[in-house]
Design a protein around this motif. Structure first.
Motif, PDB file in Angstrom:
ATOM      1  N   THR A  27       0.890  -1.168   0.086  1.00 24.31           N
ATOM      2  CA  THR A  27      -0.053  -0.049  -0.182  1.00 24.31           C
ATOM      3  C   THR A  27       0.962   1.225  -0.114  1.00 24.31           C
ATOM      4  OG1 THR A  27      -0.295   0.211   2.562  1.00 24.31           O
ATOM      5  CG2 THR A  27      -1.843  -1.241   1.343  1.00 24.31           C
ATOM      6  N   ASN A  28       2.016   1.062   0.380  1.00 27.59           N
ATOM      7  CA  ASN A  28       2.997   2.228   0.408  1.00 27.59           C
ATOM      8  C   ASN A  28       2.491   3.567   0.844  1.00 27.59           C
ATOM      9  OD1 ASN A  28       5.628   3.390  -0.154  1.00 27.59           O
ATOM     10  ND2 ASN A  28       5.009   3.984  -1.910  1.00 27.59           N
ATOM     11  N   GLY A  29       1.790   3.223   1.881  1.00 22.54           N
ATOM     12  CA  GLY A  29       1.220   4.537   2.926  1.00 22.54           C
ATOM     13  C   GLY A  29       0.124   5.279   2.368  1.00 22.54           C
ATOM     14  N   ALA A  30      -0.490   4.649   1.310  1.00 22.81           N
ATOM     15  CA  ALA A  30      -1.618   5.143   0.696  1.00 22.81           C
ATOM     16  C   ALA A  30      -2.996   4.689   1.527  1.00 22.81           C
ATOM     17  CB  ALA A  30      -1.802   4.908  -0.840  1.00 22.81           C
ATOM     18  N   SER A  31      -4.297   5.274   1.115  1.00 24.48           N
ATOM     19  CA  SER A  31      -5.205   4.948   1.717  1.00 24.48           C
ATOM     20  C   SER A  31      -5.742   3.499   1.381  1.00 24.48           C
ATOM     21  CB  SER A  31      -6.313   5.907   1.462  1.00 24.48           C
ATOM     22  OG  SER A  31      -6.379   7.149   2.052  1.00 24.48           O
ATOM     23  N   PHE A  32      -6.295   2.792   2.242  1.00 25.24           N
ATOM     24  CA  PHE A  32      -6.637   1.434   1.810  1.00 25.24           C
ATOM     25  C   PHE A  32      -7.540   1.227   0.903  1.00 25.24           C
ATOM     26  CE2 PHE A  32      -5.297   0.332   6.627  1.00 25.24           C
ATOM     27  CZ  PHE A  32      -3.926   0.096   6.070  1.00 25.24           C
ATOM     28  N   ALA A  76      -3.113  -5.317  17.760  1.00 25.58           N
ATOM     29  CA  ALA A  76      -3.227  -3.790  17.868  1.00 25.58           C
ATOM     30  C   ALA A  76      -2.819  -2.930  16.727  1.00 25.58           C
ATOM     31  CB  ALA A  76      -2.274  -3.367  19.346  1.00 25.58           C
ATOM     32  N   PHE A  77      -1.765  -3.688  16.010  1.00 29.26           N
ATOM     33  CA  PHE A  77      -1.362  -2.690  14.830  1.00 29.26           C
ATOM     34  C   PHE A  77      -2.444  -2.646  13.853  1.00 29.26           C
ATOM     35  CE2 PHE A  77       1.524  -2.016  11.151  1.00 29.26           C
ATOM     36  CZ  PHE A  77       2.084  -0.811  11.723  1.00 29.26           C
ATOM     37  N   ILE A  78      -3.083  -3.841  13.735  1.00 37.58           N
ATOM     38  CA  ILE A  78      -4.217  -4.273  12.522  1.00 37.58           C
ATOM     39  C   ILE A  78      -5.180  -3.226  12.974  1.00 37.58           C
ATOM     40  CG2 ILE A  78      -5.819  -5.541  11.619  1.00 37.58           C
ATOM     41  CD1 ILE A  78      -3.767  -7.849  11.960  1.00 37.58           C
ATOM     42  N   GLU A  79      -5.662  -3.096  14.292  1.00 38.76           N
ATOM     43  CA  GLU A  79      -6.863  -2.408  14.584  1.00 38.76           C
ATOM     44  C   GLU A  79      -6.559  -0.805  14.529  1.00 38.76           C
ATOM     45  OE1 GLU A  79      -9.666  -3.584  15.258  1.00 38.76           O
ATOM     46  OE2 GLU A  79      -9.348  -5.573  16.105  1.00 38.76           O
ATOM     47  N   ARG A  80      -5.331  -0.292  14.766  1.00 38.91           N
ATOM     48  CA  ARG A  80      -4.800   0.744  14.268  1.00 38.91           C
ATOM     49  C   ARG A  80      -4.886   1.235  12.987  1.00 38.91           C
ATOM     50  NH1 ARG A  80       0.222   4.252  14.578  1.00 38.91           N
ATOM     51  NH2 ARG A  80       1.321   2.140  14.955  1.00 38.91           N
ATOM     52  N   ALA A  81      -4.309   0.309  12.164  1.00 38.62           N
ATOM     53  CA  ALA A  81      -4.408   0.588  10.700  1.00 38.62           C
ATOM     54  C   ALA A  81      -5.918   0.704  10.152  1.00 38.62           C
ATOM     55  CB  ALA A  81      -3.605  -0.692  10.050  1.00 38.62           C
ATOM     56  N   LEU A  82      -6.571  -0.122  10.612  1.00 41.57           N
ATOM     57  CA  LEU A  82      -7.986  -0.065  10.125  1.00 41.57           C
ATOM     58  C   LEU A  82      -8.885   1.221  10.661  1.00 41.57           C
ATOM     59  CD1 LEU A  82      -9.092  -3.990  10.831  1.00 41.57           C
ATOM     60  CD2 LEU A  82      -8.850  -2.765   8.729  1.00 41.57           C
ATOM     61  N   GLY A  83      -8.428   1.626  11.603  1.00 40.96           N
ATOM     62  CA  GLY A  83      -8.894   2.801  12.051  1.00 40.96           C
ATOM     63  C   GLY A  83      -8.499   3.985  11.542  1.00 40.96           C
ATOM     64  N   ASP A  84      -7.151   3.929  11.182  1.00 41.06           N
ATOM     65  CA  ASP A  84      -6.552   5.304  10.287  1.00 41.06           C
ATOM     66  C   ASP A  84      -6.945   5.178   8.900  1.00 41.06           C
ATOM     67  OD1 ASP A  84      -5.591   5.942  12.845  1.00 41.06           O
ATOM     68  OD2 ASP A  84      -3.518   5.538  12.496  1.00 41.06           O
ATOM     69  N   GLY A  85      -7.068   4.043   8.218  1.00 37.60           N
ATOM     70  CA  GLY A  85      -7.325   3.687   7.070  1.00 37.60           C
ATOM     71  C   GLY A  85      -6.100   3.738   6.317  1.00 37.60           C
ATOM     72  N   ARG A  86      -4.844   3.773   6.598  1.00 38.06           N
ATOM     73  CA  ARG A  86      -3.505   3.712   6.170  1.00 38.06           C
ATOM     74  C   ARG A  86      -2.597   3.485   7.039  1.00 38.06           C
ATOM     75  NH1 ARG A  86      -0.618   8.183   6.821  1.00 38.06           N
ATOM     76  NH2 ARG A  86       0.346   8.037   4.683  1.00 38.06           N
ATOM     77  N   VAL A  87      -1.456   3.214   6.655  1.00 31.28           N
ATOM     78  CA  VAL A  87      -0.289   2.958   7.455  1.00 31.28           C
ATOM     79  C   VAL A  87       1.094   3.632   6.995  1.00 31.28           C
ATOM     80  CG1 VAL A  87       1.382   1.388   8.423  1.00 31.28           C
ATOM     81  CG2 VAL A  87      -1.036   0.774   8.479  1.00 31.28           C
ATOM     82  N   ALA A  88       1.611   4.609   7.696  1.00 35.11           N
ATOM     83  CA  ALA A  88       2.881   5.221   6.914  1.00 35.11           C
ATOM     84  C   ALA A  88       4.171   4.235   6.847  1.00 35.11           C
ATOM     85  CB  ALA A  88       3.249   6.405   7.674  1.00 35.11           C
ATOM     86  N   PRO A  89       5.000   4.189   5.873  1.00 36.69           N
ATOM     87  CA  PRO A  89       5.827   3.207   5.872  1.00 36.69           C
ATOM     88  C   PRO A  89       6.722   3.238   6.863  1.00 36.69           C
ATOM     89  CG  PRO A  89       5.622   4.242   3.651  1.00 36.69           C
ATOM     90  CD  PRO A  89       4.602   4.952   4.525  1.00 36.69           C
ATOM     91  N   ALA A  90       7.110   4.548   7.538  1.00 37.99           N
ATOM     92  CA  ALA A  90       8.026   4.462   8.759  1.00 37.99           C
ATOM     93  C   ALA A  90       7.170   3.961  10.009  1.00 37.99           C
ATOM     94  CB  ALA A  90       8.147   6.008   9.043  1.00 37.99           C
ATOM     95  N   LEU A  92       5.003   1.251   9.613  1.00 39.62           N
ATOM     96  CA  LEU A  92       5.236  -0.268   9.571  1.00 39.62           C
ATOM     97  C   LEU A  92       6.725  -0.696   9.933  1.00 39.62           C
ATOM     98  CD1 LEU A  92       4.046  -2.648   8.346  1.00 39.62           C
ATOM     99  CD2 LEU A  92       4.666  -1.997   6.103  1.00 39.62           C
ATOM    100  N   THR A  93       7.793   0.025   9.514  1.00 37.73           N
ATOM    101  CA  THR A  93       9.006  -0.432   9.516  1.00 37.73           C
ATOM    102  C   THR A  93       9.362  -0.514  11.208  1.00 37.73           C
ATOM    103  OG1 THR A  93      10.055   0.658   7.714  1.00 37.73           O
ATOM    104  CG2 THR A  93      11.488   0.369   9.572  1.00 37.73           C
ATOM    105  N   ALA A  94       8.684   0.623  11.773  1.00 40.14           N
ATOM    106  CA  ALA A  94       8.984   0.747  13.451  1.00 40.14           C
ATOM    107  C   ALA A  94       8.284  -0.512  13.794  1.00 40.14           C
ATOM    108  CB  ALA A  94       8.416   1.856  13.809  1.00 40.14           C
ATOM    109  N   PHE A  95       7.026  -1.112  13.548  1.00 41.19           N
ATOM    110  CA  PHE A  95       6.469  -2.250  14.131  1.00 41.19           C
ATOM    111  C   PHE A  95       7.362  -3.486  13.606  1.00 41.19           C
ATOM    112  CE2 PHE A  95       3.869  -5.871  12.837  1.00 41.19           C
ATOM    113  CZ  PHE A  95       3.116  -6.213  13.855  1.00 41.19           C
ATOM    114  N   CYS A  96       7.765  -3.586  12.502  1.00 41.88           N
ATOM    115  CA  CYS A  96       8.719  -4.703  12.246  1.00 41.88           C
ATOM    116  C   CYS A  96       9.761  -4.873  13.239  1.00 41.88           C
ATOM    117  CB  CYS A  96       9.095  -4.536  10.860  1.00 41.88           C
ATOM    118  SG  CYS A  96       7.825  -4.895   9.610  1.00 41.88           S
TER     119      CYS A  96
END
Length: 232
Positions: A27-32, A76-90, A92-96
């Protein structure tokens, strides 16, 4: 079949953040898109099943802690991603990177379980061989291309077989072959190639090289190679 206690369970849990990465990274940070959101929701719904399965396994306190951290942080990361509708690449890297210590711990524990089981099974197998057979048995290790270098099973058999020469092909890597029939076909090709090598070239290992290798080695240095571009 090699059944190593804990190996499959710990490996599966360690793959959860990797699976999550494989959904989110494109997704590269774009809206889902709708498909991205649906994939995340399906993945989220699998985590409670994984948690229930791992609770039935006999784990050490440290192993329990690592599994809990991976499962809870991923959910928790999935719930936050669904709530925000996107995930910034940074993010995602921090989570990994945050998952790395627990993934490393699972890798170490599952590797030990796998190699202990492999070593035990080889002890039983070698006990059934005659002394002469123990000097000439062939091993085929199936796996994926990405895991060929320093493959754990290949490392084990290198030591067990006293580091056989690669060209002898007593220890073979079977890329993307995982079932016994495929490995037996590979062994058949290897055996016939050895016989052809003896019959035509008086060398059982000759067909383990490219038959064009010697001629190519002599001819390639004489070629006028093409330039890299029009200006050179």
């Amino acid at each position: 079949p090699l059944r190593a206690p804990l190996f499959t369970e710990l490996k599966t849990i360690a793959h959860i953040p990797v699976g999550l990465f494989s959904i989110l990274d494109p997704t590269n940070g774009a809206s889902f898109a709708a498909a991205d959101r649906a994939a995340l929701e399906r993945y989220r719904d699998l985590i409670p099943q994984a948690r229930a399965a791992i609770e039935r396994i006999d784990l050490t306190p440290a192993q329990e802690a690592h599994q809990g951290l991976i499962l809870e942080a991923s959910q928790a990361f999935i719930e936050r991603a669904l709530g925000d509708g996107r995930v910034a690449p940074a993010d995602l890297t921090a989570f990994c990177r945050r998952m790395r210590p627990s993934i490393d711990a699972n890798i170490e524990d599952s590797t030990r379980a796998y190699l202990d089981a492999l070593n035990q099974q080889m002890g039983l197998a070698l006990a059934q061989l005659e002394p002469k057979e123990r000097e000439s048995y062939v091993v085929i290790v199936g796996g994926v291309r990405q895991a060929r270098m320093d493959n754990a099973a290949m490392q084990y058999f290198d030591r067990l077989m006293n580091d056989p020469a690669p060209i002898s092909q007593r220890l073979m890597d079977a890329e993307n072959i995982f079932e016994e029939p495929g490995m037996l076909r590979m062994l058949g090709f290897h055996t016939m190639a050895s016989r052809v090598g003896v019959a035509f070239f008086d060398d059982p290992d000759h067909m383990n090289r490219d038959v064009l290798a010697q001629a190519a080695h002599a001819y390639i240095p004489t070629l006028q190679l093409p330039t890299s571009g029009p200006d050179r």
